[in-house]
Scaffold this active site. Structure first.
Site, mmCIF file in Angstrom:
data_model
loop_
_atom_site.group_PDB
_atom_site.id
_atom_site.type_symbol
_atom_site.label_atom_id
_atom_site.label_comp_id
_atom_site.label_asym_id
_atom_site.label_seq_id
_atom_site.Cartn_x
_atom_site.Cartn_y
_atom_site.Cartn_z
ATOM 1 N N GLY A 93 0.815 -1.221 0.000
ATOM 2 C CA GLY A 93 0.000 0.000 0.000
ATOM 3 C C GLY A 93 0.841 1.260 0.000
ATOM 4 O O GLY A 93 1.934 1.292 0.563
ATOM 5 N N ARG A 157 1.197 -5.658 -5.132
ATOM 6 C CA ARG A 157 1.154 -6.573 -3.992
ATOM 7 C C ARG A 157 1.623 -7.992 -4.328
ATOM 8 O O ARG A 157 1.336 -8.930 -3.606
ATOM 9 C CB ARG A 157 -0.272 -6.605 -3.409
ATOM 10 N N ASP A 188 5.346 -7.908 5.787
ATOM 11 C CA ASP A 188 5.398 -9.041 4.857
ATOM 12 C C ASP A 188 6.493 -8.829 3.804
ATOM 13 O O ASP A 188 7.223 -9.758 3.462
ATOM 14 C CB ASP A 188 4.048 -9.228 4.145
ATOM 15 N N LYS A 214 7.912 0.536 5.783
ATOM 16 C CA LYS A 214 6.832 1.400 5.280
ATOM 17 C C LYS A 214 5.463 0.852 5.675
ATOM 18 O O LYS A 214 5.296 -0.355 5.695
ATOM 19 C CB LYS A 214 6.924 1.437 3.748
ATOM 20 N N THR A 215 4.543 1.634 6.036
ATOM 21 C CA THR A 215 3.096 1.366 6.062
ATOM 22 C C THR A 215 2.396 2.417 6.903
ATOM 23 O O THR A 215 2.853 2.735 8.014
ATOM 24 C CB THR A 215 2.687 -0.039 6.572
ATOM 25 N N ASP A 217 -0.174 1.921 8.388
ATOM 26 C CA ASP A 217 -0.805 1.221 9.518
ATOM 27 C C ASP A 217 -0.003 1.360 10.813
ATOM 28 O O ASP A 217 -0.528 1.130 11.898
ATOM 29 C CB ASP A 217 -0.971 -0.269 9.200
HETATM 30 P P1 FBP Z 1 0.463 -1.931 3.553
HETATM 31 O O1 FBP Z 1 0.445 -2.730 4.824
HETATM 32 O O2 FBP Z 1 0.848 -2.711 2.360
HETATM 33 O O3 FBP Z 1 1.289 -0.692 3.719
HETATM 34 O O4 FBP Z 1 -1.015 -1.416 3.250
HETATM 35 C C1 FBP Z 1 -1.763 -0.767 4.200
HETATM 36 C C2 FBP Z 1 -3.173 -0.463 3.740
HETATM 37 O O5 FBP Z 1 -3.299 0.917 3.482
HETATM 38 C C3 FBP Z 1 -4.172 -0.929 4.797
HETATM 39 O O6 FBP Z 1 -4.400 0.063 5.754
HETATM 40 C C4 FBP Z 1 -5.375 -1.267 3.967
HETATM 41 O O7 FBP Z 1 -6.159 -2.273 4.571
HETATM 42 C C5 FBP Z 1 -4.780 -1.799 2.714
HETATM 43 O O8 FBP Z 1 -3.526 -1.157 2.556
HETATM 44 C C6 FBP Z 1 -5.651 -1.554 1.521
HETATM 45 O O9 FBP Z 1 -4.948 -1.919 0.384
HETATM 46 P P2 FBP Z 1 -5.618 -2.130 -1.028
HETATM 47 O O10 FBP Z 1 -6.125 -0.796 -1.459
HETATM 48 O O11 FBP Z 1 -4.543 -2.676 -1.874
HETATM 49 O O12 FBP Z 1 -6.739 -3.103 -0.776
#
Ligand code: FBP
Length: 564
Positions: A93, A157, A188, A214-215, A217
């Site tokens: 993300g 992803r 991951d 990175k994230t 979250d």
């Molecule tokens: P990452 O853990 O890959 O950084 O992604 C976080 C995030 O923004 C989450 O908060 C959310 O659930 C998810 O990505 C949504 O991703 P997508 O738009 O690919 O479904």
């Protein structure tokens, strides 16, 4: 628009850009002192071991297990000064600051040797497997300095997972003559980075793999990594919006706003926004899990606050709910786990059933009675989302409209109370919101702009040192950048074994909200007051220019964790 070629100077660009973007392009991110000069060296600490599952992890990572921690300091060293080719990829993300990691990496490589070359792999790890890349030039970098988004090279992803994927990477790196690959991703992706590093070492490849945390979250953090980048900016954007809604709530005095906030598993985003804006109700998934709270009990709690506020003439309010909540509610979690097992054995059969009612009928027979009741009580759209899984086996929770589900259940309960318990004074006009994509690509705050640039700069040094299987870190970030410390942590130190899709696999432990920690304690101490009064605070928009305490402040979470 100006013409120029040195760092931070605006170039002639092909695109129209906003006035703020123009001013922001000239911002020179701050670096730790050690990274500012010409001479940089690597200092090795003690050999490391993970906290848990040592034997299994040692067996899985015989070539990269136990490496020492690394500090990056000023001084004459033996970092590679020969021309190097380095790759970079964005994984998962979007998070504010991704472009600055690449800018820091680029600037550090060019400062070390102008003949160094940086390649950006396109659309995430899939681009690495398929050798889709472009050379990153000074023109490209200057166009993206201090901007949000991942659009410079895009993200994806895909996972580098199978033997074929690993072999493809090894071949591509050899063909390109790549000395190193920097993988910018979450828990991951950094775990995947460690596996790729181990595979390449075992094969005698000289390409090193370096990770960057990175994230938005905020759940990739531990004793070595203070924060995942993007969390600061995303929370500040959401908090601005929540503050605006709180003002609207006290102006219109007639709406209850139910706001869902992104964060696939952990509730860090919700907790941080609660600390920044003092809403009336904030649900924290980790507390719900620790107490074994059911969906029914959550609804009772919300209704209790709504009724008490109505008794004081306040038929309005603001509630925050984390995206990950469903998987932390005991009865829903049990039902999702049962669904995963059923999908594990019968997925193809379930997918070929004609329609939703056939799926519902089949699943009702397969689930335990209690789970069948919970599943059957959910709206159709949520039932269908719960049958989906992403490449990591996660339910795509950003598609589950928990805020609407709560609104429906609260509505029903209030109707009942009005009819049977003389609560006619309660007026409940709810509005639903979801804040997620609004913040993921925001222009990075000063904190994230500086932090990410420093992470990129540090990653270049680790790659130049030929070190593999490391995630870079920048510590002491609640202090001015002069006191920041750059380093790197061996990924094997952060691993533990977990069961995913029925298999025991090594993963970096996700940092959930610690309900014994200082940020949660601060929230718990205040929540009753916030529930019944209008103690709202209004953080306003992210500021880039002005006093340090306004522009450079870290998150409340980090400040409380560090006791500042
Ligand atoms: P990452 O853990 O890959 O950084 O992604 C976080 C995030 O923004 C989450 O908060 C959310 O659930 C998810 O990505 C949504 O991703 P997508 O738009 O690919 O479904």
């Amino acid at each position: 628009m100006q013409d120029g070629s040195s760092r931070g100077v605006i170039r002639i660009m092909s695109k129209d850009i906003s006035v703020l973007q123009k001013a922001r392009a000239a911002y020179q991110p701050k670096l730790p002192v050690a990274l500012r000069g010409g001479d940089i060296k690597i200092e090795l600490g003690q050999a490391t071991e993970p906290k848990y599952d040592r034997d299994e992890i040692k067996r899985l990572f015989p070539n990269t297990y136990g490496q020492p921690e690394v500090k990056i300091v000023a001084g004459e060293g033996s970092l590679n000064a020969e021309p190097l080719k380095i790759g970079v990829v964005l994984s998962g993300g979007q998070a504010p600051g991704g472009h600055n990691v690449i800018a820091g990496l680029f600037d550090a490589l060019k400062a070390a040797n102008p003949a160094n070359t940086l390649y950006g792999f396109l659309k995430g790890p899939g681009g690495v497997i398929r050798a889709k890349y472009k050379e990153i030039t000074a023109e490209i970098i200057d166009e993206y300095r201090n901007t949000g988004g991942f659009d410079m090279i895009m993200s994806g992803r895909d996972k580098i997972e199978t033997l074929e994927d690993l072999q493809a990477c090894e071949k591509n790196f050899a063909d390109m003559g790549l000395a190193g690959l920097v993988i910018i991703g979450g828990d991951d992706s950094n775990t995947n980075a460690a596996m790729l590093a181990e595979y390449l070492r075992a094969k005698g490849s000289s390409t090193v793999i370096v990770g960057v945390p990175k994230t938005i979250d905020g759940d990739m953090k531990n004793d070595q990594i203070e924060a995942s980048f993007g969390f600061d900016t995303a929370c500040k954007v959401y908090s601005e919006l929540i503050g605006n809604i709180e003002r609207d709530a006290t102006s219109a005095v007639k709406y209850w706003h139910f706001i869902r906030l992104m964060g696939r598993a952990a509730s860090h985003v919700t907790l941080e926004c609660a600390l920044q804006t003092h809403p009336n109700i904030s649900l924290i998934s980790e507390e719900v899990q620790a107490k074994g709270t059911t969906l029914h009990e959550i609804v009772e709690y919300i209704v209790d606050v709504i009724v008490k506020r109505a008794e004081n003439g306040r038929n309005y309010g603001v509630l925050l709910v984390p995206e990950g909540l469903p998987e932390f509610i005991s009865d829903i979690k049990t039902m999702i786990d049962e669904l995963s097992n059923i999908l594990g054995k019968d997925e193809d059969f379930i997918r070929q059933l004609n329609d939703h009612s056939e799926r519902l009928q089949y699943l009702s027979g397969e689930l335990t009675d209690a789970s069948a009741r919970v599943y059957g009580s959910l709206p159709y759209a949520i039932q269908e989302v719960l049958l989906k899984r992403d490449s990591h086996g996660n339910v795509p929770l950003s598609q589950v409209e928990t805020e609407r589900l709560l609104i429906d259940l609260v509505h029903d309960r209030i109707k009942y109370l009005k009819k049977h318990e003389d609560k006619d004074f309660v007026k409940f006009s709810p509005l639903a919101h979801f804040f997620g994509y609004e913040g993921r690509c925001a222009a990075p705050s000063n904190y994230d702009a500086d932090y990410t640039y420093s992470l990129g700069y540090a990653a270049a040094q680790v790659a130049r040192a030929g070190m593999t299987g490391y995630t870079v870190n920048i510590q002491n970030t609640t202090k001015p950048a002069d006191e920041w410390i750059a380093g790197a942590t061996p990924v094997t130190l952060m691993l533990n074994m977990e069961t995913r899709k029925g298999k025991r696999v090594p993963v970096i432990k996700k940092a959930l909200v610690d309900i014994d920690g200082a940020p949660f304690a601060e929230f718990a101490k205040n929540r009753e007051k916030w529930a019944l009064t209008d103690a709202y605070t209004f953080p306003g928009p992210i500021q880039y220019f002005g006093p340090t305490e306004v522009c450079d402040a870290p998150t409340k979470t980090l400040a409380l964790e560090k006791g500042v």
